[in-house]
Design an enzyme around this catalytic site. Sequence first.
Site: not given
Length: 286
Positions: A246-250
């Site tokens: 779940i790409p919360c780093h983006r």
Amino acid sequence: MKNNTHHLHYETVAKAIDFIDSNSSIQPTLEQIAAHVHLSPFHFQRIFTEWAGVSPKKFLQYTTLFYAKSKLRNSKDSLLFSSEALGLSSSGRLHDLFVNIIAMTPNEYRQHGTGLVIHYEDISTPFGNAFVASTQKGICKLCFYNSFEEELNALKLTFKNAEFICTSSVHHQKINHFFNDDFSDSSTLSLHLKGTSFQLQVWQALLNIPTGELSTYGDIGKSIQKEKASRAIGTAIGSNPIAYLIPCHRVIRSTGSFSGYRWGVTRKKAMIAWEGNKTLISSHSK
């Protein structure tokens, strides 16, 4: 699934990013960066390029404020694209198409995991070793850690009636496919998550950010029609239990600042730069 070389290469990259950030005003040379990580320039360049797929100088351009702002300008509507606009075969949508969130039932959570068998283990990723755990239905936790035991104990407190087994599972084995952009296995990777309806909505929105793109907290709000809930959105993103998948780093600030990240800003920069470079390589190979 552990690979110590993989992990050590990331540690070197992380130290290099921190050194560059701390000395940005002097623009350190390759020799200075290599000396900081206690390697010869030749050896540092080799292992860095092996990990990143590009030279340190090129890679570190992806960690700058200028790069972040340019990505925000160029992908303002990335979350609002329809499947038809992007095309189902688009590499930017593969992450979204092959990750499926399954919400835990109130009963599963209320009974503290009664009847659940949770497999857990330590795995190697391009961004360091991670704790991963899964139920029969899917991954329930994936995180980078300071203490493996602390992560395990926290999970046991959440699901105190579950059975815990230290071993791999079919769900864990699919994780490396995502780090390697290998979607040849058409079956989806399921995430079995406990969250409020609002949290699940935010986490689903994060899956819609294409690989190699960046978005803002405000854009997430627009995509779920909750434009005034920026604080709640930030909290939901910060409580995301599944690193990278779940790409919360983006998600970054509208100013272009990389800001905070649950698993460290350095790791967030490394992820953004790694994905940005892979996307560029992919576009040039077409």
